[in-house]
Design a protein around this motif. Structure first.
Motif, mmCIF file in Angstrom:
data_model
loop_
_atom_site.group_PDB
_atom_site.id
_atom_site.type_symbol
_atom_site.label_atom_id
_atom_site.label_comp_id
_atom_site.label_asym_id
_atom_site.label_seq_id
_atom_site.Cartn_x
_atom_site.Cartn_y
_atom_site.Cartn_z
ATOM 1 N N PRO A 96 -10.392 -0.229 3.500
ATOM 2 C CA PRO A 96 -11.057 -0.657 4.738
ATOM 3 C C PRO A 96 -10.045 -0.876 5.849
ATOM 4 O O PRO A 96 -8.831 -0.816 5.634
ATOM 5 C CB PRO A 96 -11.689 -1.987 4.326
ATOM 6 N N ASN A 97 -10.545 -1.148 7.032
ATOM 7 C CA ASN A 97 -9.684 -1.596 8.114
ATOM 8 C C ASN A 97 -9.357 -3.057 7.854
ATOM 9 O O ASN A 97 -10.217 -3.930 7.980
ATOM 10 C CB ASN A 97 -10.382 -1.422 9.474
ATOM 11 N N GLY A 98 -8.126 -3.329 7.465
ATOM 12 C CA GLY A 98 -7.703 -4.684 7.144
ATOM 13 C C GLY A 98 -6.236 -4.699 6.751
ATOM 14 O O GLY A 98 -5.601 -3.652 6.607
ATOM 15 N N ILE A 99 -5.705 -5.875 6.580
ATOM 16 C CA ILE A 99 -4.310 -6.063 6.194
ATOM 17 C C ILE A 99 -4.255 -6.441 4.718
ATOM 18 O O ILE A 99 -4.948 -7.351 4.278
ATOM 19 C CB ILE A 99 -3.636 -7.168 7.030
ATOM 20 N N GLU A 100 -3.434 -5.734 3.968
ATOM 21 C CA GLU A 100 -3.276 -6.032 2.542
ATOM 22 C C GLU A 100 -2.019 -6.852 2.298
ATOM 23 O O GLU A 100 -0.936 -6.505 2.781
ATOM 24 C CB GLU A 100 -3.181 -4.751 1.724
ATOM 25 N N CYS A 101 -2.187 -7.923 1.550
ATOM 26 C CA CYS A 101 -1.038 -8.588 0.928
ATOM 27 C C CYS A 101 -0.815 -7.880 -0.400
ATOM 28 O O CYS A 101 -1.621 -8.018 -1.323
ATOM 29 C CB CYS A 101 -1.301 -10.077 0.729
ATOM 30 N N GLN A 102 0.222 -7.104 -0.475
ATOM 31 C CA GLN A 102 0.492 -6.319 -1.669
ATOM 32 C C GLN A 102 0.748 -7.211 -2.880
ATOM 33 O O GLN A 102 1.455 -8.219 -2.787
ATOM 34 C CB GLN A 102 1.721 -5.445 -1.402
ATOM 35 N N LEU A 103 0.150 -6.846 -4.015
ATOM 36 C CA LEU A 103 0.444 -7.527 -5.275
ATOM 37 C C LEU A 103 1.079 -6.585 -6.289
ATOM 38 O O LEU A 103 1.325 -6.980 -7.427
ATOM 39 C CB LEU A 103 -0.844 -8.127 -5.876
ATOM 40 N N LYS A 104 1.324 -5.353 -5.915
ATOM 41 C CA LYS A 104 1.970 -4.407 -6.823
ATOM 42 C C LYS A 104 3.222 -5.035 -7.419
ATOM 43 O O LYS A 104 4.029 -5.638 -6.720
ATOM 44 C CB LYS A 104 2.324 -3.127 -6.079
ATOM 45 N N ALA A 105 3.365 -4.900 -8.728
ATOM 46 C CA ALA A 105 4.483 -5.538 -9.427
ATOM 47 C C ALA A 105 5.818 -5.169 -8.774
ATOM 48 O O ALA A 105 6.113 -3.986 -8.551
ATOM 49 C CB ALA A 105 4.482 -5.124 -10.898
#
Length: 212
Positions: free
Chosen positions: A107-116
């Motif tokens: 979506p249109n939004g900001i991700e806080c990445q949690l990828k290891a």
């Protein structure tokens, strides 16, 4: 004296009630009734990707997609915990989702990445932007990234990590396991909160939003 004490007690009671009402549980420990779902290309039923097991949210990771709050939020602190089920994988927390597109996992939004190894990075999804981002000379990529400030401080597989995210007036501040990892400024100040399915199984618990 008794009259004064009475009013002091009433005032304290109202203060405690007001403070308590500012914090909202996003997950009741039983079901996902206050969430909506997007699955990539509608390739699977949402309940096959997002479920509740043993009192925690289980996101299967495949196919891609995300679950998002039915409500929109503005000026808040979000706290939650996540844990990889069997091996380190990929997921994310979506913030200020401005536009939801059925069947589109980004979506249109900001991700806080949690990828290891990368928990705390910003990823700009669906054309979203942060003032601090500077595009390379080669041009803006499909998913621009602002890397976290410090080295990874994530915990081992099978243990719980904690994210604390403040969104206020468009400014997003991310803490991972107590360490400040990122800050960015977004023109969009209100939107849905989401949890991502991308890669492998991940669990979430203790999701709380406190109004600022």
């Amino acid at each position: 004296m008794k009259r004064i004490l009475f009013f002091v007690i009433i005032a304290l009671s109202l203060f405690v009630t007001k403070s308590h009402s500012q914090t909202e549980d996003l997950f009741n420990g039983k079901d996902l009734s206050n969430w909506n779902f997007v699955v990539d290309g509608n390739k699977a039923a949402p309940e096959d990707v997002f479920s509740v097991q043993n009192g925690v949210i289980l996101v299967h990771g495949n196919p891609f997609g995300y679950m998002y709050t039915k409500k929109k939020y503005r000026d808040y602190t979000l706290e939650l915990e996540w844990s990889w089920v069997d091996k380190a994988s990929n997921s994310g927390i979506f913030l200020v989702i401005a536009e939801v597109k059925p069947g589109n996992p980004f979506p249109n939004g900001i991700e806080c990445q949690l990828k290891a190894g990368n928990a705390g990075d910003f990823v700009m999804l669906g054309g979203s932007d942060l003032d601090e981002y500077v595009a390379p000379a080669s041009g803006r990529p499909a998913f621009p990234v602002i890397q976290k400030r410090e080295a990874s401080n994530e915990k081992p597989v099978g243990t719980w990590n904690k994210a604390k995210i403040e969104v206020k007036g468009g400014k997003i501040t991310i803490y991972i396991n107590g360490a400040l990892q990122n800050q960015g400024t977004n023109k969009v100040k209100e939107g849905h909160i989401g949890l991502q399915s991308e890669g492998g199984p991940v669990q979430f618990r203790n999701l709380k939003v406190t109004a600022l």
